[in-house]
Design a protein around this motif. Structure first.
Motif, short mmCIF file in Angstrom:
data_model
loop_
_atom_site.label_atom_id
_atom_site.label_comp_id
_atom_site.label_asym_id
_atom_site.label_seq_id
_atom_site.Cartn_x
_atom_site.Cartn_y
_atom_site.Cartn_z
N ARG A 1 0.54 -1.00 0.33
CA ARG A 1 0.54 -0.62 0.13
C ARG A 1 1.26 1.18 0.18
N MET B 1 -0.22 6.62 3.21
CA MET B 1 -1.51 7.55 3.41
C MET B 1 -2.32 8.72 2.94
N ILE C 1 -4.28 10.41 0.28
CA ILE C 1 -5.61 11.25 -0.02
C ILE C 1 -4.89 12.67 -0.42
N LYS D 1 -10.43 -7.54 2.20
CA LYS D 1 -9.90 -7.11 3.94
C LYS D 1 -9.14 -5.72 3.41
N GLY E 1 -11.43 -2.92 2.89
CA GLY E 1 -12.48 -2.71 3.73
C GLY E 1 -12.04 -1.64 5.13
N LEU E 2 -10.54 -2.23 4.54
CA LEU E 2 -9.48 -1.71 5.81
C LEU E 2 -9.04 -0.13 5.44
N SER F 1 -12.16 2.09 5.49
CA SER F 1 -12.49 3.14 6.94
C SER F 1 -11.30 4.09 6.66
N ALA F 2 -10.14 3.48 6.60
CA ALA F 2 -9.11 4.69 7.29
C ALA F 2 -9.87 5.91 6.19
N GLN G 1 -11.63 6.90 5.07
CA GLN G 1 -13.72 7.90 5.33
C GLN G 1 -12.99 8.62 6.97
N MET G 2 -12.44 7.65 7.50
CA MET G 2 -12.49 8.20 9.24
C MET G 2 -11.86 9.69 8.67
N ARG G 3 -10.68 9.46 7.97
CA ARG G 3 -9.60 11.28 8.07
C ARG G 3 -10.63 12.36 7.10
N GLU H 1 -16.78 -0.03 -2.06
CA GLU H 1 -16.13 -1.24 -2.10
C GLU H 1 -16.52 -2.06 -2.96
#
Lengths: 147, 221
Positions: free
Chosen positions: B6, B9, B13, B40, B43-44, B47-48, B50-52, B64
């Motif tokens: 990956r 981040m 972003i 998986k 999904g992770l 989440s990250a 969307q939270m940010r 997704e």
């Protein structure tokens, strides 16, 4: 502003941390009601996605409770869980959240006192950190939309 | 498998900042096996992200979808009914999958969420190592099943070099000397005479030296 009452999700291993929480109840050990225990078959069952989803949905903190080192019923579920917790803490730091909102702890089934102490200390830490920023931002956005 | 990791981040972003509705794609093949871009991980990351963005007060919507294989047009076609709901696509597949999505949906910005890294094998849980560089003319038949192109830092065809010490490469003590591995295996197989054979200079036109490659199977095409 309303008094901050944190929501803390505690994923607890059936064989130890969950039983420790049960023991805390039996022993009448006081700990904050903010800690919501979810029983899992092993701490190793807890994946990064479970922790992230809990936070995304508004939990202010997440604890993962496994057996004492060397005592995992499935040999290394607790050490695997600890590595996943580290991974999530780093991911949270990377997106500008406090990684300390997630914590791993270990306890044997008989450690009711210890469970109560850990739950209390973690709740105090989350109180200092304040509410989950996702929740704050969402409610502010809703207030802006309403006004 | 094709391995990937990956991206940081902050890079992801920055790619997504101008957009609100994101289609986040995974792939069920190689990147699932190397835990970089399967269901998986999608999904992770979802989440990250969307939270940010929620924290910034600019919530985004993420759909997704993890395709069976993102490098085949048949599977990419499944996105037709979903693509219009998205302002941009972010893909966790390897570079091949990402490009296939970009080719199919010309008017949609497509961003990579991973760095595609190498063709490798799993050494143990959570550890992957390079094994093949796709040189287009395999030498494993004369190197005891150990590839000197992918595993020797100098790609020597007649090794080892003077930098081989106690079976390790001078580039990094964590790297096994490929030629030591070749010699050990030839010995175990009783085929040390093979080592005496001089391997001629390689014709790199079968590799990247000939530009982008294509395979056409007339019986299938």
């Amino acid at each position: 502003m309303d008094k901050f009452e944190p929501v803390i999700v505690a994923f607890c291993c059936h064989y130890c941390a969950y039983t420790a929480a049960d023991m805390a109840g039996t022993q009448r050990v006081q700990y904050p009601p903010s800690v919501k225990v979810i029983r899992v078959p092993c701490a190793g069952k807890v994946d990064a996605i479970h922790i992230m989803k809990a936070l995304e949905k508004g939990a202010d903190g997440v604890m993962v409770g496994g057996c004492l080192e060397g005592d995992c019923h499935f040999r290394e579920g607790n050490t695997r869980a600890a590595k996943r917790v580290d991974y999530v803490r780093k991911l949270l730091d990377d997106i500008g959240f406090e990684g300390e909102r997630v914590e791993m702890f270990t306890a044997s089934a008989g450690m009711g006192e210890r469970f109560g102490q850990i739950a209390t200390e973690f709740t105090e830490k989350i109180l200092l950190l304040g509410p989950n920023p996702v929740k704050t931002a969402t409610s502010e956005a809703a207030q802006r939309a309403a006004s | 498998m094709i391995t990937a990791e990956r991206k940081p981040m902050e890079e992801l972003i920055a790619y997504l900042r101008p957009f609100r509705r994101i289609l986040l794609l995974g792939c069920n093949e190689c990147v699932t096996v190397c835990a970089a871009g399967g269901r998986k991980e999608v999904g992770l990351l979802s989440s990250a992200l969307q939270m940010r963005f929620a924290k910034e007060g600019k919530p985004i919507e993420i759909e997704e979808i993890t395709l069976e294989r993102q490098c085949d047009p048949e599977y990419v076609e499944e996105l037709v009914s979903r693509i219009d709901q998205a302002d941009a696509v972010m893909s966790m597949a390897c570079g091949c999958g990402i490009q296939e999505v970009a080719r199919r949906f010309q008017d949609k910005p497509v961003f990579p969420a991973v760095n595609t890294t190498f063709m490798g094998a799993s050494e143990r849980q959570g550890v992957w190592a390079e094994r093949c560089q796709g040189c287009g003319n395999c030498v494993l038949g004369v190197t005891a099943g150990v590839c000197p192109i992918a595993r020797c830092s100098k790609q020597l065809l007649n090794g080892p070099c003077g930098g081989s010490t106690k079976g390790k490469c001078e580039v990094d003590p964590d790297i096994d000397c490929a030629w030591q591995l070749i010699w050990d295996r030839l010995k175990a197989l009783g085929m040390t005479e093979q080592y005496e054979e001089n391997i001629p200079a390689k014709d790199w036109r079968t590799g990247r030296g000939g530009g982008p490659r294509k395979i056409v199977r007339e019986d299938l095409a």
